[in-house]
Design an enzyme around this catalytic site. Structure first.
Site, PDB file in Angstrom:
ATOM      1  N   SER A 209      17.466  23.961 -33.548  1.00  0.00           N
ATOM      2  CA  SER A 209      17.667  22.519 -33.507  1.00  0.00           C
ATOM      3  C   SER A 209      17.738  21.957 -34.929  1.00  0.00           C
ATOM      4  O   SER A 209      18.615  22.340 -35.697  1.00  0.00           O
ATOM      5  CB  SER A 209      16.567  21.866 -32.671  1.00  0.00           C
ATOM      6  OG  SER A 209      16.905  20.558 -32.313  1.00  0.00           O
ATOM      7  N   ASP A 321      23.090  22.933 -22.703  1.00  0.00           N
ATOM      8  CA  ASP A 321      22.486  22.110 -23.755  1.00  0.00           C
ATOM      9  C   ASP A 321      23.336  20.871 -24.003  1.00  0.00           C
ATOM     10  O   ASP A 321      24.383  20.938 -24.640  1.00  0.00           O
ATOM     11  CB  ASP A 321      22.359  22.917 -25.048  1.00  0.00           C
ATOM     12  CG  ASP A 321      21.523  22.201 -26.103  1.00  0.00           C
ATOM     13  OD1 ASP A 321      21.151  21.035 -25.876  1.00  0.00           O
ATOM     14  OD2 ASP A 321      21.243  22.820 -27.146  1.00  0.00           O
ATOM     15  N   HIS A 352      18.562  23.717 -24.285  1.00  0.00           N
ATOM     16  CA  HIS A 352      18.134  23.665 -25.690  1.00  0.00           C
ATOM     17  C   HIS A 352      16.976  24.643 -25.871  1.00  0.00           C
ATOM     18  O   HIS A 352      15.848  24.252 -26.166  1.00  0.00           O
ATOM     19  CB  HIS A 352      17.721  22.227 -26.025  1.00  0.00           C
ATOM     20  CG  HIS A 352      17.700  21.929 -27.489  1.00  0.00           C
ATOM     21  ND1 HIS A 352      18.815  22.011 -28.290  1.00  0.00           N
ATOM     22  CD2 HIS A 352      16.684  21.542 -28.308  1.00  0.00           C
ATOM     23  CE1 HIS A 352      18.489  21.675 -29.522  1.00  0.00           C
ATOM     24  NE2 HIS A 352      17.205  21.403 -29.563  1.00  0.00           N
TER      25      HIS A 352
END
Length: 617
Positions: A209, A321, A352
């Site tokens: 991320s 995601d 994610h």
């Protein structure tokens, strides 16, 4: 001098080491890196590792206090590095080690113009800093690596201000890499200068991320010593995280989140009020009112900077995601391909999520091969393997030479009153109702609904694989407050589909443990459910940006224009007996801003098409 007498680390960056080779002095009991089957092997004690904290001086002063910002770095390295062993480094820069603040979200419902949410600096850090969220140390320290966890600027014990991976944060991580190569300065808590004499100067950056975005920003600086980056669900272009073709768009239904909110949420440094001017400046420059592209977004476009990369890239992305959307993977992959950068891609069915949870030990073994090759020049076959691993269904993986599938060809489909296929004539109209969610609007494809238009193919006689980017072209007029057009691609047909990726009661251990830093995780597994349809992918545009994302141009109510925009890149197989559906909306409730109801969109069928990149399965 015979190369076999040198430690592996001394060979890094100069000569490749054949898989299975170990230094000749191993019998003498000298510390060394052990290589077998192309991977480094456990040879050092994680429990006895050296653990220290240093503060690396950067070249920026982002908090404007007249002093260079310093980055706080926590290091775990084999104790043998205190006696002359040199090792490569794995660096994870993150704004999350000290927790998160809770700033107010921007309004998603538009009454006049989207106003900036009121904000005051938080009183201080939300809690104690912890570096135990890093998992690379549990696995790689015993295998001959130093693992570094660095607080990004404005977070934890670092100076400076967070800017959602702005140039200052990239320079901060660059300085850490430079310290590992002997080109930057670091200090301990008492102000004593600390050198990384144990470092080979070969560095990898890795993370997920935000932590997977920082490596891309750092690679774009062309810093020497950064040999490879591992970007898990990383953002390659921040504009496409919070905007889409001129429209303000939320990530994964987090309506009201934006670039400035991310910076405010991670502002956990001491005396955070010093960053208030930086936060206000970011609020203004991101331009939430028009959604136009500008310099603030351009300097956070790392996919565009791919030709500058000297580091190789191992990247992963989840097809479910919609936080870091699929376009982030696609933009970077294409940029790296055009630039000729060594690269590898994993695409999985989760959201994610960490590939460590999706594929467990296979992920760690693959990383071991990758790091051994890139940081220790081990001659394994990792670069000769297929570039792409794709999870077609839970646990079922395919390998491909590239992505999108090279055999996929653009198939144009016309819109008509009869469905999706032949180009029709006449017009059809929808009236925007921003309160209705896409899942509700898609649920009854054969029924008339005033708030959306749906076009369906006949039932497929054979499977068709979508691989790449679908594009929608609408000849339409827009009359009302909302400037949005949204297009959703839907797979209609009852099927058992992935519904989530959930934790179980089981645990597995992947690496070494010490109190407070356990190398074990909860096992996560896919859940499935039989559903009548699946929204495959979607795309949005602001009609005022029909000519350029850099500037808005008003539309005249009731006048026909041609609007063309891409959907999110995707890979999906439509099975025999299913129908491919296109749903056209104005507002996409979970993603776009929500203007007052009533905007009318009239579509000219003859001037409208959907183009799908398809290959027969």
């Amino acid at each position: 001098m015979r190369l076999s007498l040198l430690p592996v680390a001394a060979l890094a960056g100069t000569v490749g080491l054949a898989a299975g080779t170990v230094p000749a002095y191993a019998d003498a009991g000298r510390p060394h890196i052990v290589v077998k089957d192309g991977k480094t092997q456990p040879a050092f004690s994680f429990k006895d590792a050296i653990r220290e904290k240093v503060f690396v001086e950067t070249t920026v002063d982002s908090d404007r206090d007249g002093k260079r910002d310093r980055v706080s770095v926590y290091i775990t390295r084999p104790k043998e590095t205190g006696g002359g062993l040199k090792v490569a480094s794995i660096l994870e820069g993150s704004p999350y080690y000290a927790g998160l603040q809770d700033p107010p979200y921007h309004p998603a419902d538009v009454t006049d113009h989207p106003r900036l949410a009121p904000w005051t600096p938080p009183p201080g850090p939300p809690g104690a800093t912890s570096y135990s969220r890093v998992y690379y140390d549990n696995y790689f320290v015993s295998r001959g690596y130093a693992v570094l966890a660095a607080d990004t600027l404005g977070t934890g014990d670092s100076d400076g201000c967070p800017t959602a991976v702005g140039p200052n944060e990239a320079q901060g991580m660059k300085s850490v890499v430079e310290w590992l190569t002997g080109k930057a300065t670091a200090f301990d808590a008492q102000g004593n200068r600390i050198r990384a004499g144990w470092s080979t100067g070969n560095v990898a950056m890795a993370g997920k991320s935000y932590d997977g975005t920082l490596p891309l920003a750092t690679a774009a600086t062309r810093v020497s010593g950064l040999k490879t980056v591992v970007s898990i669900s990383g953002v390659s272009n921040w504009y496409d995280e919070y905007r889409a073709n001129g429209g303000v768009v939320a990530p994964d239904g987090w309506e009201g989140e934006d670039l400035d909110l991310h910076a405010k949420a991670v502002l956990t440094r001491r005396d955070p009020a010093v960053c208030a001017p930086v936060m206000h400046d970011l609020e203004k420059k991101m331009d939430r009112v028009t959604g136009d592209y500008n310099r603030t977004w351009d300097e956070r476009n790392f996919a565009k900077s791919a030709p500058r990369f000297k580091a190789s890239v191992f990247m992963t992305s989840g097809l479910a995601d919609w936080n870091v959307k699929p376009i982030q993977m696609s933009l970077l992959w294409e940029g790296l391909k055009k630039a000729g950068v060594d690269r590898k891609l994993w695409i999985h069915q989760a959201a994610h999520d960490e590939p460590l949870d999706v594929r467990q030990s296979v992920w760690l073994e693959s990383l071991n091969l990758w790091f051994a090759h890139e940081l220790y020049n081990v001659r394994n076959d990792v670069m000769r393997r297929p570039k792409v691993d794709l999870e077609r269904t839970p646990g079922q993986w395919e390998t491909h030479k590239d992505w999108p599938e090279t055999s996929a060809r653009p198939v144009p489909l016309g819109l008509s009153a009869k469905g999706l296929g032949e180009r029709g004539r006449g017009t059809q109209q929808l009236v925007d109702d921003p309160s209705r969610k896409a899942e509700e609007l898609a649920a009854t494809p054969d029924a008339a609904d005033p708030n959306r238009l749906i076009y369906l193919t006949p039932k497929l006689t054979r499977a068709a694989r979508l691989s790449g980017t679908a594009r929608i072209r609408l000849r339409a007029s827009v009359d009302g407050r909302s400037p949005y057009l949204s297009a959703l691609l839907v797979d209609y047909g009852s099927d058992e589909r992935v519904s989530g990726f959930a934790p179980t009661s089981d645990r597995w251990c992947y690496g070494d443990s010490i109190p407070g830093d356990e190398g074990c995780r909860t096992v996560r597994r896919y859940t499935t459910a039989v559903t009548p349809f699946k929204i495959v992918t979607r795309g949005w545009t602001d009609v005022r940006n029909r000519e350029s994302i850099w500037r808005s141009t008003p539309v005249k109510a009731g006048k026909d224009y041609t609007f063309s925009w891409p959907m999110q890149p995707y890979d999906h197989v439509f099975k025999p007996g299913h129908r491919i559906g296109l749903m056209v909306l104005a507002t996409d409730h979970a993603y776009t801003l929500r203007y007052p109801a009533g905007t009318k969109v009239k579509v000219d069928l003859h001037g409208s098409t959907l183009t799908l990149p398809l290959t027969e399965e």
